[in-house]
Design a protein around this motif. Structure first.
Motif, PDB file in Angstrom:
ATOM      1  N   ILE A   4      -5.280   3.085   5.899  1.00 55.10           N
ATOM      2  CA  ILE A   4      -5.191   2.557   4.665  1.00 55.10           C
ATOM      3  C   ILE A   4      -3.537   1.667   4.442  1.00 55.10           C
ATOM      4  O   ILE A   4      -4.103   0.519   3.712  1.00 55.10           O
ATOM      5  N   THR A   5      -2.814   1.255   5.886  1.00 55.78           N
ATOM      6  CA  THR A   5      -1.553   0.140   5.537  1.00 55.78           C
ATOM      7  C   THR A   5      -1.683  -1.484   6.628  1.00 55.78           C
ATOM      8  O   THR A   5      -1.098  -2.189   6.227  1.00 55.78           O
TER       9      THR A   5
ATOM     10  N   ARG B 105       1.304  -1.407   0.166  1.00 59.37           N
ATOM     11  CA  ARG B 105       0.124   0.461   0.182  1.00 59.37           C
ATOM     12  C   ARG B 105       0.833   2.082   0.362  1.00 59.37           C
ATOM     13  O   ARG B 105       0.041   2.165  -0.068  1.00 59.37           O
TER      14      ARG B 105
END
Length: 247
Positions: free
Chosen positions: A195-196, A34
């Protein structure tokens, strides 16, 4: 050009200790898939333009051999290839970052001109005067020994070769600087976690900026390492800098 390079893999080299703790390497491994997406979100896609400018700054008339130093997911290496470099070597200390870089090169159909290796940035396994161009992006904050890295880059460059560094910059204590500091310290870490899946990696980001010397000090370090015609350019409202020099 007739120059060829046999890269010695990081894992097979004797007597060279890891320059960064396992925790940092594991951190980059954990966010590799990501990493590009998060960079796009953090910079609004501007990092791609900054990287093109860094490669342009390092490319001279001779576009033979190029090195993407601490390549991450290989963006600079891909830009080198698209810009006409005959051969590009991408090195990093994160296995999964290199895996992503390889996948991107395959997707872009430029694997013939790119090679990848997990290699020590402070002890480059290349002969003197190997590369026409060297560039690195956002790596200085993760290096123990910036001056040593600069000297190694100087060694592997041909006379007249250029080196460009794209890095985060210390913003002045202005309103813009305060806004960016708030963004990096308060917005990016929780967003990076979402997100990650690894918030700690993005808590590390604002902290790691303190590891990067100011622009003036970087200019001095590059000059003392032996580079000439050292110059810099601030981008992103002063949040990033491209500094470059010539052998």
């Amino acid at each position: 050009m007739g120059r060829s390079v046999n890269v010695i893999p990081y894992e097979k080299r004797d007597g060279i200790p890891d320059e960064k703790p396992d925790a940092v390497r594991k951190m980059f491994n954990s966010i590799a898939l990501r990493y590009d997406l998060m960079n796009d979100i953090m910079t609004g896609g501007l990092h791609r333009r900054w990287k093109r400018l860094a490669v342009k700054e390092s490319l001279g008339k001779n576009k033979g051999m190029a090195l993407d130093l601490a390549c991450g997911t290989g963006d600079l290496g891909l830009i080198f290839a698209r810009s006409g470099a005959e051969k590009v070597i991408c090195i990093d200390f994160s296995e999964r970052m290199l895996d992503v870089a390889r996948m991107k090169a395959k997707r872009k159909a430029v694997t013939r001109r790119l090679s990848f290796s997990r290699t020590d940035a402070l002890n480059l396994p290349f002969p003197d005067a190997t590369f026409d161009s060297v560039a690195t992006g956002f790596s200085l904050r993760n290096v123990d020994g910036i001056a040593e890295m600069f000297k190694e880059v100087l060694r592997v460059l041909i006379p007249g070769g250029r080196f460009a560094v794209l890095e985060l910059a210390h913003m002045k204590s202005s309103l813009t600087g305060k806004i960016f500091n708030f963004y990096f310290k308060k917005i990016i870490p929780p967003l990076g976690g979402i997100i990650t899946g690894d918030r700690a990696a993005y808590d590390y980001l604002p902290e790691s900026i303190s590891n990067v010397p100011g622009v003036d000090e970087l200019e001095v370090k590059m000059t003392k390492s032996g580079f000439s015609n050292v110059r810099f350019r601030l981008l992103g409202w002063g949040s990033v800098v491209i500094i470059s020099g010539e052998k």
